[in-house]
Scaffold this motif. Structure first.
Motif, mmCIF file in Angstrom:
data_model
loop_
_atom_site.group_PDB
_atom_site.id
_atom_site.type_symbol
_atom_site.label_atom_id
_atom_site.label_comp_id
_atom_site.label_asym_id
_atom_site.label_seq_id
_atom_site.Cartn_x
_atom_site.Cartn_y
_atom_site.Cartn_z
ATOM 1 N N HIS A 1 0.846 -2.208 -9.716
ATOM 2 C CA HIS A 1 0.214 -3.389 -9.576
ATOM 3 C C HIS A 1 1.697 -4.323 -8.998
ATOM 4 O O HIS A 1 3.019 -4.254 -9.876
ATOM 5 N N ASP B 1 1.939 8.274 0.917
ATOM 6 C CA ASP B 1 2.237 8.833 -0.823
ATOM 7 C C ASP B 1 3.635 8.712 -1.660
ATOM 8 O O ASP B 1 4.203 8.290 -2.348
ATOM 9 N N GLN C 1 -2.169 2.732 -4.897
ATOM 10 C CA GLN C 1 -2.625 3.689 -5.102
ATOM 11 C C GLN C 1 -1.333 5.515 -5.247
ATOM 12 O O GLN C 1 -1.491 5.324 -3.723
ATOM 13 N N GLN D 1 0.810 -1.274 -0.009
ATOM 14 C CA GLN D 1 0.154 0.009 0.474
ATOM 15 C C GLN D 1 0.496 1.404 0.177
ATOM 16 O O GLN D 1 1.987 1.048 -0.100
ATOM 17 N N THR E 1 -2.586 -4.551 -5.366
ATOM 18 C CA THR E 1 -2.423 -3.163 -6.115
ATOM 19 C C THR E 1 -2.468 -1.368 -5.500
ATOM 20 O O THR E 1 -3.250 -1.891 -4.049
ATOM 21 N N ASP F 1 -3.279 10.461 -4.470
ATOM 22 C CA ASP F 1 -5.191 10.305 -4.061
ATOM 23 C C ASP F 1 -5.468 9.424 -5.823
ATOM 24 O O ASP F 1 -6.712 9.827 -6.175
ATOM 25 N N GLY F 2 -4.506 8.194 -5.700
ATOM 26 C CA GLY F 2 -5.655 7.939 -6.828
ATOM 27 C C GLY F 2 -5.231 7.989 -8.209
ATOM 28 O O GLY F 2 -5.820 6.847 -9.182
ATOM 29 N N GLU F 3 -4.336 8.751 -8.974
ATOM 30 C CA GLU F 3 -4.057 10.072 -10.072
ATOM 31 C C GLU F 3 -3.096 8.108 -10.363
ATOM 32 O O GLU F 3 -3.308 8.057 -11.459
ATOM 33 N N LEU F 4 -2.371 7.832 -9.689
ATOM 34 C CA LEU F 4 -2.335 6.641 -10.396
ATOM 35 C C LEU F 4 -1.550 5.591 -9.690
ATOM 36 O O LEU F 4 -2.107 5.824 -8.530
ATOM 37 N N VAL F 5 -1.930 4.014 -10.325
ATOM 38 C CA VAL F 5 -2.231 2.832 -9.996
ATOM 39 C C VAL F 5 -1.264 2.136 -10.078
ATOM 40 O O VAL F 5 -0.320 2.092 -11.205
ATOM 41 N N ALA G 1 2.461 -0.356 -13.999
ATOM 42 C CA ALA G 1 1.373 0.753 -13.869
ATOM 43 C C ALA G 1 0.474 0.769 -14.495
ATOM 44 O O ALA G 1 0.368 -0.494 -15.405
ATOM 45 N N THR G 2 -0.579 0.767 -14.186
ATOM 46 C CA THR G 2 -1.764 0.289 -15.298
ATOM 47 C C THR G 2 -1.486 1.279 -16.616
ATOM 48 O O THR G 2 -0.980 2.733 -16.244
#
Length: 112
Positions: A100, A45, A91, A41, A89, A94-98, A71-72
């Motif tokens: 795995h 950040d 992020q 996780q 997975t 704030d979820g802009e980049l995901v 990266a996604t």
């Protein structure tokens, strides 16, 4: 590791360890053989991986484990995924980049 409690009962002890992860790419970690990966996780950040392992044991066999972060939307050759195990997975921003996290498993016959 076995520990004797004050009441005389003997219990098996584990410790949760945290490892910082790179943002993307291929990397290795040297981990004791009995390490179990729990989660990956973002914490403040920054990508992290938590594992469960027994406390430092001078006789523990250390295994170099190979990981890959993708990266996604990143293209990866299909045949490479045949020996990858998805861990988690996570992020960033704030979820802009995901991203795995995968463990790259040894090819059959090449186990450590």
């Amino acid at each position: 590791m076995w520990k004797t409690k004050a009441d005389g009962n003997v219990v098996n002890c584990w410790v949760i360890w945290k490892y910082p992860l790179p943002v993307t790419g291929d990397f290795y970690l040297d981990l004791p053989a009995n390490t179990e990966i729990l989660s990956a996780q973002a914490q403040q950040d920054k990508p992290q991986m938590w594992v469960r392992r027994s406390p430092a044991d001078p006789d523990a066999r250390i295994i170099r484990r190979n990981f890959q972060i993708v990266a996604t939307g990143e293209e990866v050759e299909h045949s490479r995924f045949e020996h990858w195990n998805h861990i988690d997975t996570f992020q960033l921003l704030d979820g802009e980049l995901v991203f795995h996290l995968f463990e790259v498993l040894p090819l059959p016959g090449n186990a450590p």
